[in-house]
Design a protein around this motif. Structure first.
Motif, mmCIF file in Angstrom:
data_model
loop_
_atom_site.group_PDB
_atom_site.id
_atom_site.type_symbol
_atom_site.label_atom_id
_atom_site.label_comp_id
_atom_site.label_asym_id
_atom_site.label_seq_id
_atom_site.Cartn_x
_atom_site.Cartn_y
_atom_site.Cartn_z
ATOM 1 N N ASN A 36 49.261 50.740 43.814
ATOM 2 C CA ASN A 36 48.931 50.683 42.399
ATOM 3 C C ASN A 36 48.460 49.264 42.051
ATOM 4 O O ASN A 36 49.134 48.511 41.362
ATOM 5 C CB ASN A 36 50.148 51.084 41.563
ATOM 6 C CG ASN A 36 49.819 51.255 40.099
ATOM 7 O OD1 ASN A 36 48.753 50.845 39.631
ATOM 8 N ND2 ASN A 36 50.734 51.830 39.354
ATOM 9 N N PHE A 37 47.290 48.916 42.566
ATOM 10 C CA PHE A 37 46.770 47.562 42.423
ATOM 11 C C PHE A 37 46.306 47.260 41.002
ATOM 12 O O PHE A 37 46.277 46.107 40.586
ATOM 13 C CB PHE A 37 45.638 47.329 43.426
ATOM 14 C CG PHE A 37 46.055 47.599 44.847
ATOM 15 C CD1 PHE A 37 47.089 46.891 45.428
ATOM 16 C CD2 PHE A 37 45.428 48.584 45.600
ATOM 17 C CE1 PHE A 37 47.490 47.136 46.735
ATOM 18 C CE2 PHE A 37 45.817 48.838 46.903
ATOM 19 C CZ PHE A 37 46.845 48.117 47.467
ATOM 20 N N SER A 38 45.990 48.288 40.256
ATOM 21 C CA SER A 38 45.595 48.100 38.864
ATOM 22 C C SER A 38 46.760 47.552 38.042
ATOM 23 O O SER A 38 46.601 46.581 37.294
ATOM 24 C CB SER A 38 45.126 49.434 38.276
ATOM 25 O OG SER A 38 44.855 49.295 36.902
ATOM 26 N N VAL A 98 41.439 35.030 36.341
ATOM 27 C CA VAL A 98 40.108 34.424 36.381
ATOM 28 C C VAL A 98 39.569 34.462 37.810
ATOM 29 O O VAL A 98 38.384 34.698 38.034
ATOM 30 C CB VAL A 98 40.157 32.968 35.850
ATOM 31 C CG1 VAL A 98 38.867 32.225 36.123
ATOM 32 C CG2 VAL A 98 40.480 32.964 34.365
ATOM 33 N N ARG A 99 40.434 34.261 38.793
ATOM 34 C CA ARG A 99 40.026 34.275 40.206
ATOM 35 C C ARG A 99 39.621 35.667 40.671
ATOM 36 O O ARG A 99 38.776 35.818 41.533
ATOM 37 C CB ARG A 99 41.171 33.796 41.096
ATOM 38 C CG ARG A 99 41.407 32.329 41.033
ATOM 39 C CD ARG A 99 42.482 31.949 42.048
ATOM 40 N NE ARG A 99 42.456 30.534 42.242
ATOM 41 C CZ ARG A 99 41.652 29.896 43.097
ATOM 42 N NH1 ARG A 99 40.852 30.554 43.853
ATOM 43 N NH2 ARG A 99 41.693 28.588 43.178
ATOM 44 N N PHE A 100 40.292 36.685 40.145
ATOM 45 C CA PHE A 100 40.064 38.059 40.578
ATOM 46 C C PHE A 100 39.742 38.942 39.381
ATOM 47 O O PHE A 100 40.628 39.236 38.576
ATOM 48 C CB PHE A 100 41.319 38.644 41.260
ATOM 49 C CG PHE A 100 41.759 37.924 42.486
ATOM 50 C CD1 PHE A 100 41.029 38.004 43.656
ATOM 51 C CD2 PHE A 100 42.927 37.184 42.477
ATOM 52 C CE1 PHE A 100 41.446 37.352 44.797
ATOM 53 C CE2 PHE A 100 43.364 36.532 43.615
ATOM 54 C CZ PHE A 100 42.619 36.608 44.773
ATOM 55 N N GLU A 101 38.512 39.380 39.294
ATOM 56 C CA GLU A 101 38.172 40.397 38.307
ATOM 57 C C GLU A 101 38.949 41.651 38.703
ATOM 58 O O GLU A 101 39.101 41.955 39.887
ATOM 59 C CB GLU A 101 36.656 40.619 38.337
ATOM 60 C CG GLU A 101 36.118 41.493 37.246
ATOM 61 C CD GLU A 101 36.073 42.972 37.649
ATOM 62 O OE1 GLU A 101 35.810 43.289 38.832
ATOM 63 O OE2 GLU A 101 36.320 43.794 36.770
ATOM 64 N N LYS A 102 39.465 42.353 37.736
ATOM 65 C CA LYS A 102 40.393 43.458 38.006
ATOM 66 C C LYS A 102 39.813 44.508 38.956
ATOM 67 O O LYS A 102 40.456 44.898 39.928
ATOM 68 C CB LYS A 102 40.833 44.109 36.695
ATOM 69 C CG LYS A 102 41.937 45.128 36.872
ATOM 70 C CD LYS A 102 42.428 45.628 35.527
ATOM 71 C CE LYS A 102 43.619 46.549 35.697
ATOM 72 N NZ LYS A 102 44.158 46.962 34.396
ATOM 73 N N ALA A 147 37.368 44.301 41.127
ATOM 74 C CA ALA A 147 37.160 43.745 42.472
ATOM 75 C C ALA A 147 38.489 43.610 43.205
ATOM 76 O O ALA A 147 38.571 43.888 44.408
ATOM 77 C CB ALA A 147 36.463 42.394 42.378
ATOM 78 N N TYR A 148 39.527 43.203 42.494
ATOM 79 C CA TYR A 148 40.840 43.070 43.117
ATOM 80 C C TYR A 148 41.328 44.423 43.633
ATOM 81 O O TYR A 148 41.795 44.539 44.767
ATOM 82 C CB TYR A 148 41.855 42.494 42.112
ATOM 83 C CG TYR A 148 43.243 42.368 42.685
ATOM 84 C CD1 TYR A 148 43.562 41.324 43.538
ATOM 85 C CD2 TYR A 148 44.233 43.306 42.400
ATOM 86 C CE1 TYR A 148 44.836 41.210 44.090
ATOM 87 C CE2 TYR A 148 45.498 43.201 42.940
ATOM 88 C CZ TYR A 148 45.799 42.153 43.783
ATOM 89 O OH TYR A 148 47.046 42.041 44.335
ATOM 90 N N ILE A 149 41.222 45.432 42.806
ATOM 91 C CA ILE A 149 41.669 46.773 43.186
ATOM 92 C C ILE A 149 40.929 47.238 44.439
ATOM 93 O O ILE A 149 41.538 47.731 45.391
ATOM 94 C CB ILE A 149 41.462 47.763 42.023
ATOM 95 C CG1 ILE A 149 42.375 47.393 40.852
ATOM 96 C CG2 ILE A 149 41.705 49.200 42.475
ATOM 97 C CD1 ILE A 149 42.008 48.089 39.547
ATOM 98 N N GLN A 150 39.620 47.063 44.458
ATOM 99 C CA GLN A 150 38.818 47.489 45.617
ATOM 100 C C GLN A 150 39.162 46.678 46.859
ATOM 101 O O GLN A 150 39.316 47.235 47.942
ATOM 102 C CB GLN A 150 37.331 47.351 45.311
ATOM 103 C CG GLN A 150 36.786 48.467 44.466
ATOM 104 C CD GLN A 150 35.288 48.337 44.301
ATOM 105 O OE1 GLN A 150 34.760 47.248 44.130
ATOM 106 N NE2 GLN A 150 34.604 49.477 44.337
ATOM 107 N N ASP A 151 39.256 45.357 46.717
ATOM 108 C CA ASP A 151 39.548 44.498 47.873
ATOM 109 C C ASP A 151 40.896 44.820 48.494
ATOM 110 O O ASP A 151 41.007 44.936 49.712
ATOM 111 C CB ASP A 151 39.531 43.020 47.476
ATOM 112 C CG ASP A 151 38.127 42.484 47.279
ATOM 113 O OD1 ASP A 151 37.159 43.184 47.609
ATOM 114 O OD2 ASP A 151 38.017 41.342 46.782
#
Length: 157
Positions: A55-57, A69-73, A75-79
């Motif tokens: 549940n990365f969201s 700021v470092r991780f757009e939401k 992109a973070y979920i996908q990565d």
């Protein structure tokens, strides 16, 4: 008369002992569940519980604003899903939180803003995947920001 007095003294000692235990228990409860250390560790636990479930969201929501700021939401979920689930071939992981330490001040980067109300802890993630068993050891920081505990990772060189 002697037996009555003796029983009374025993009763007073028993009641006094029980009151002492209750007082110590209440103090211990308050110290444990209302301490900054407890809350700092708890937010890290909540973050990694969500990560365990994929549940990365929701785990992203625990990040300190500087991390967001470092991780757009998106992109973070996908990565996270791509790297950990797809590349490593794991479905989940276990983790341990150790070495909780209060820091006077800390910066996310060498030239970043100095933060107070920071706890550093070591998180060990243990994976079992198609490439065998491995672990990731990472220092994780719980930072109190605007009354809320948030998560940050170290980017100092």
């Amino acid at each position: 008369m002697y037996n009555k007095r003796r029983r009374f003294i025993k009763l007073v000692l028993i009641i006094g002992g029980l009151l002492s235990l209750l007082t110590l228990g209440a103090w211990g409860f308050q110290f444990t569940f209302f301490s900054s250390t407890y809350h700092a560790k708890h937010v890290v636990k909540e973050f990694y519980d969500l990560e365990q479930k994929g549940n990365f969201s929701d785990s992203w929501e625990y990040f300190h604003p500087a991390m967001k700021v470092r991780f757009e939401k998106g992109a973070y979920i996908q990565d996270r899903a791509h790297v950990f689930l797809n590349h490593f071939g794991v479905e989940t992981f276990s983790y341990d939180i150790t070495e909780v330490e209060k820091l006077d001040t800390w910066k996310i980067t060498a030239d970043g803003e100095e933060w107070t109300d920071v706890y550093q802890m070591k998180v060990i993630q243990i994976y079992k995947g198609k490439y065998g068993n491995f672990s990731i050891n990472q220092c994780v920081f719980a930072v109190k920001t605007k009354g809320e505990w948030t998560i940050a990772w170290d980017y100092n060189q």
